[in-house]
Write an enzyme that holds these catalytic residues in place. Structure first.
Site, PDB file in Angstrom:
ATOM      1  N   TYR A  62       0.844  -1.199   0.000  1.00 41.93           N
ATOM      2  CA  TYR A  62       0.000   0.000   0.000  1.00 41.93           C
ATOM      3  C   TYR A  62       0.877   1.246   0.000  1.00 41.93           C
ATOM      4  CZ  TYR A  62      -4.000  -3.016   1.190  1.00 41.93           C
ATOM      5  OH  TYR A  62      -4.976  -3.984   1.182  1.00 41.93           O
ATOM      6  N   GLN A 187      -9.047 -13.192   3.670  1.00 43.43           N
ATOM      7  CA  GLN A 187      -9.484 -11.837   3.354  1.00 43.43           C
ATOM      8  C   GLN A 187      -9.944 -11.850   1.900  1.00 43.43           C
ATOM      9  OE1 GLN A 187      -7.645  -7.359   3.023  1.00 43.43           O
ATOM     10  NE2 GLN A 187      -7.026  -8.580   4.804  1.00 43.43           N
ATOM     11  N   LEU A 218     -18.116  -2.006  -0.197  1.00 42.17           N
ATOM     12  CA  LEU A 218     -18.969  -1.103  -0.969  1.00 42.17           C
ATOM     13  C   LEU A 218     -18.658  -1.192  -2.460  1.00 42.17           C
ATOM     14  CD1 LEU A 218     -18.986   2.038   1.370  1.00 42.17           C
ATOM     15  CD2 LEU A 218     -20.658   0.175   1.224  1.00 42.17           C
ATOM     16  N   ALA A 219     -18.060  -2.310  -2.859  1.00 40.26           N
ATOM     17  CA  ALA A 219     -17.762  -2.573  -4.273  1.00 40.26           C
ATOM     18  C   ALA A 219     -16.982  -1.417  -4.900  1.00 40.26           C
ATOM     19  CB  ALA A 219     -19.049  -2.832  -5.049  1.00 40.26           C
TER      20      ALA A 219
END
Length: 345
Positions: A62, A187, A218-219
């Site tokens: 990340y 996950q 939330l796609a």
């Protein structure tokens, strides 16, 4: 805030976990995803902790490792005791230009853990996850490396992300046969607009007692309330420039047609209802929530207080139900009379 055990372990984690993919900023793919600088990251962690969250998730890729650094600084800035926060991170993705700076090999994992420990300023990771399915490294090698890290005390629990059901089952068999540390969690992507997980993986998780950590609930923002048939690419929205995860858009619009009136009935947001629907599923351990603004985080946190009625859950289940797929429709058909009275012959 409710708490669930992390798979079959005795570790309790909050039903929502703070995702830090938005922390820091970088070039490339992270330019549109991240951007939360240190001061705002501190505020988001403070809001999460005050709401009862004790679980945070990050990854070594990340923002090219910067997310782990920002998270560590936030923990230090807020004075959070290490024992009071459950830190999950992930390894697999490319972390350098070298041929072996990627993957789930023993070599890469041994390097990746040391780098994450340094960036996170800790001597152990609570949950260490393999971020992807490695098509080259044998599962035996990956599990052996993870077991070594557990034995060394650098990792306490292990998990995987984005694996097939058969790979998880194979891994569990190997761990049992060789007395290795067992995968405690998966996950995976799951949302009311993306229920594919329910076909093969959810039955496996139930059978094996494996915990489910949900990413992109939330796609990718599609269920945030900003998107609609009439406004499919709103300005300043991540999915307008990075259309991920893959979603059947027409199906999503039908789901939003049901989500909106329910959200209005509860005087809350579409996003909050979408998260509350996931929280109603007993196989979900924790939902990873991410945000770039405080108001987005507040909407996500509100899901823990929302109790959908049985009829509302039924409506949402029906509009989002998966189409039949073999052998999913054949097995129930053949078992329909399994417990019926024995016929006379």
């Amino acid at each position: 805030m409710r708490y669930n055990t992390l798979g079959r372990t005795g570790l309790l984690v909050s039903e929502l976990s703070l995702g830090t993919m938005t922390f820091s900023a970088s070039d490339g793919i992270w330019k549109s995803i991240a951007g939360v600088e240190q001061k705002l990251a501190d505020q988001m962690l403070r809001l999460s902790l005050d709401a009862g969250i004790n679980f945070v998730d990050t990854a070594d890729v990340y923002s090219n490792g910067e997310s782990e650094k920002v998270l560590a600084q936030s923990i230090a800035n807020l004075g959070v005791a290490r024992k009071d926060i459950v830190i999950a991170t992930k390894a697999y993705g490319r972390t350098g230009p070298g041929r072996n700076d990627i993957g789930a090999s023993r070599g890469h994992l041994m390097q990746a853990i040391e780098a994450s420990l340094e960036r996170l300023r800790t001597d152990y990771i609570d949950l260490y996850q393999i971020h992807a399915s490695d098509s080259i490294t044998p599962i035996e090698e990956t599990l052996g490396a993870l077991d070594t890290l557990v034995e060394q005390g650098k990792v306490r629990y292990i998990g995987c992300s984005n694996w097939y059901a058969w790979q998880i089952m194979k891994a569990n068999g190997i761990s049992a046969a060789r007395n290795l540390a067992r995968l405690d969690t998966l996950q995976a992507y799951y949302s009311i607009a993306g229920r594919d997980l329910e076909r093969e993986i959810v039955p496996l998780l139930k059978d094996q007692g494996t915990g489910l950590l949900v990413w992109s609930p939330l796609a990718g923002g599609l269920l945030s309330g900003k998107y609609s048939r009439e406004n499919q690419k709103p300005e300043d929205s991540r999915r307008s420039t990075f259309d991920f995860p893959i979603t059947d858009k027409e199906r999503a619009w039908r789901i939003l047609d049901v989500l909106r009136p329910i959200s209005e009935a509860h005087a809350t947001s579409v996003a909050t209802v979408a998260l509350a629907w996931i929280l109603s599923k007993p196989f979900v351990t924790s939902i990873i929530i991410g945000a770039k603004r405080e108001d987005q985080l507040q909407q996500n946190l509100a899901a823990t207080e929302l109790r959908l009625t049985a009829d509302e859950i039924r409506q949402l289940d029906e509009v989002s139900t998966l189409p039949p797929e073999y052998p999913g429709w054949m097995i129930p058909f053949q078992n329909i009379n399994r417990l019926a009275d024995v016929p006379r012959i």
